[in-house]
Design an enzyme around this catalytic site. Structure first.
Site, PDB file in Angstrom:
ATOM      1  N   TYR A 108      25.298  12.968 -39.843  1.00 33.53           N
ATOM      2  CA  TYR A 108      25.154  14.358 -39.413  1.00 33.53           C
ATOM      3  C   TYR A 108      23.827  14.904 -39.932  1.00 33.53           C
ATOM      4  CZ  TYR A 108      25.817  19.398 -39.106  1.00 33.53           C
ATOM      5  OH  TYR A 108      25.637  20.728 -38.825  1.00 33.53           O
ATOM      6  N   GLU A 196      21.002  20.926 -34.279  1.00 37.26           N
ATOM      7  CA  GLU A 196      22.060  20.107 -34.872  1.00 37.26           C
ATOM      8  C   GLU A 196      22.200  18.789 -34.125  1.00 37.26           C
ATOM      9  OE1 GLU A 196      26.303  21.193 -34.284  1.00 37.26           O
ATOM     10  OE2 GLU A 196      26.396  21.257 -36.469  1.00 37.26           O
TER      11      GLU A 196
END
Ligand code: GDP
Ligand code: MN
Length: 385
Positions: A108, A196
């Site tokens: 992530y 993101e």
């Protein structure tokens, strides 16, 4: 402003952030043609302004032309419900078709503006993928945060901190450094509020690739980026909010039944608080602006009354730049022109307030005057009770 994954990946390509080969498709035929060109396995992905598509059935791995056709036909046009769309879901109007990737690990990575520390914070985690929220809740120590002073910019020690935190070395570390540098440039150049990547995958060759991409742009800075404006997708926005933006009204649709027209965002927040205290629920937040004109109030009223859930309207105006008498005339004209069927409570204060009140009373219309905010809240709550 939110943009689609395929648009975010166009930006990524411009900044040499690695993404899988792929292209957007608006029809099943187009999707199948793209998959054929890329080869199998390929991935067919729903393009909506919400995450959680994988779990909702909006991302499918396909191994043949038949499977590609099947997945594209199922996903295109479906109402996709994910934990981010709300129960009503979102209609899928576009697909992204990509070459399937070999995944060794899912990580992530995100960049966002942290107002508290006035910095750009880079958030990373070795355990990415679809359950990042769970990791964050269960083991917050696994989430790495590196703060970058925007004036000094990204430094090599930031990159080392990230790589050590993630436990990446060798090729993976090199790949991370290049990717984060480019992503940081993209973030600053385009006035992003969020970038993101989840998952950021590590391939068996130790190369990082952005498998997913989410980019939010600061709407207040869009005037500096005319090219990015082309990414706006009105299908993804509330139709009433789109119309309000044409009139320069700050309008947000909510769930209650009291329509609100207020001049000034602070006053609008206070108005929502006080009507909630009185037991009523706001149907919207509308700030017509401190320098509102009578015409803007009329446009606002017209818009709010298009919303079926509105059972009463509270107009709360502080007459400063907009004098109360001018405003009152505006309301009376608007009410006559629109033909209002719901009760309206008006609270106003400020310059020429007595003359304003006289105009409202003399109009003979079904407008209830309130003496102050608390009184207005009680009257509007009674009107919808
Ligand atoms: P989201 O659920 O809306 O965040 O959509 P993502 O783009 O993150 O996709 C969801 C999941 O699909 C990912 O976490 C991957 O596990 C899987 N996925 C996406 N692309 C590929 C691919 O090329 N190969 C494989 N094996 N899985 C993929
Ligand atoms: Mn994702």
């Amino acid at each position: 402003m939110k943009i689609h994954e395929y648009q975010a990946k166009e930006l990524f390509r411009q900044y040499a952030v690695p993404v899988p080969d792929g292209a957007a498709a608006g029809s099943v035929e187009e999707a199948v043609a793209i998959a054929g060109r890329l080869g199998y396995p390929a991935v067919v992905k729903a393009q909506i302004h919400a995450g959680g598509r994988g779990k909702g059935g909006g991302v499918k791995l396909v191994r043949s032309e038949n499977e590609a056709k099947g997945a594209a036909a199922t996903i295109l046009g479906m109402t996709l419900i994910t934990h981010q769309t709300g129960p009503e879901g979102k209609v899928v109007r576009k697909l992204l078709v990509e070459a399937g990737q070999n995944i060794a690990e899912e990580l992530y990575l995100s960049l966002l503006v942290d107002r508290e520390t006035a910095s750009i914070v880079i958030v990373a985690c070795r355990e990415g993928g679809m359950d990042i929220e769970e990791v964050a809740a269960r083991s917050p120590e696994k989430i790495i945060k590196v703060r970058v002073n925007p004036l000094a910019g990204l430094q090599s020690y930031h990159l080392r901190e990230l790589a050590f935190g993630l436990g990446l070395a060798g090729n993976a570390m090199k790949s991370l450094a290049g990717l984060v540098k480019n992503l940081y440039r993209l973030f600053v150049d385009n006035d992003c509020s969020l970038v993101e990547i989840n998952p950021l995958i590590l391939t068996p060759e130790e190369i990082l690739i952005a498998l997913d991409a989410k980019v939010d742009l600061d709407s207040n800075a869009l005037f500096r980026h005319p090219a990015l404006l082309a990414y706006r997708d009105l299908n993804e926005e509330d139709p009433l909010e789109v119309e309000a933006s044409k009139f320069n009204l700050n309008y947000i649709n909510l769930d209650g039944n009291v329509g609100n027209i207020v001049n000034g965002a602070g006053l609008a927040m206070a108005t929502m608080d006080i009507i909630k205290q009185a037991g009523a629920q706001p149907a919207n937040f509308m700030d017509v602006g401190g320098g509102a004109t009578a015409e803007m109030v009329e446009n606002g009223l017209r818009l709010i009354l298009k919303d079926d859930k509105v059972k009463a309207v509270l107009i709360n105006i502080f007459g400063g730049i907009l004098r109360c008498d001018v405003f009152a005339e505006g309301v009376v004209n608007a009410a006559k022109a629109i033909g209002i069927t719901v009760p309206i409570v008006v609270r106003m204060e400020g310059t020429n307030v007595d003359e304003g009140k006289r105009i409202l009373t003399a109009s003979g219309m079904n407008l209830t005057s309130a003496v102050d905010l608390r009184d207005a809240a009680a009257k509007i709550a009674a009107a919808v009770a």
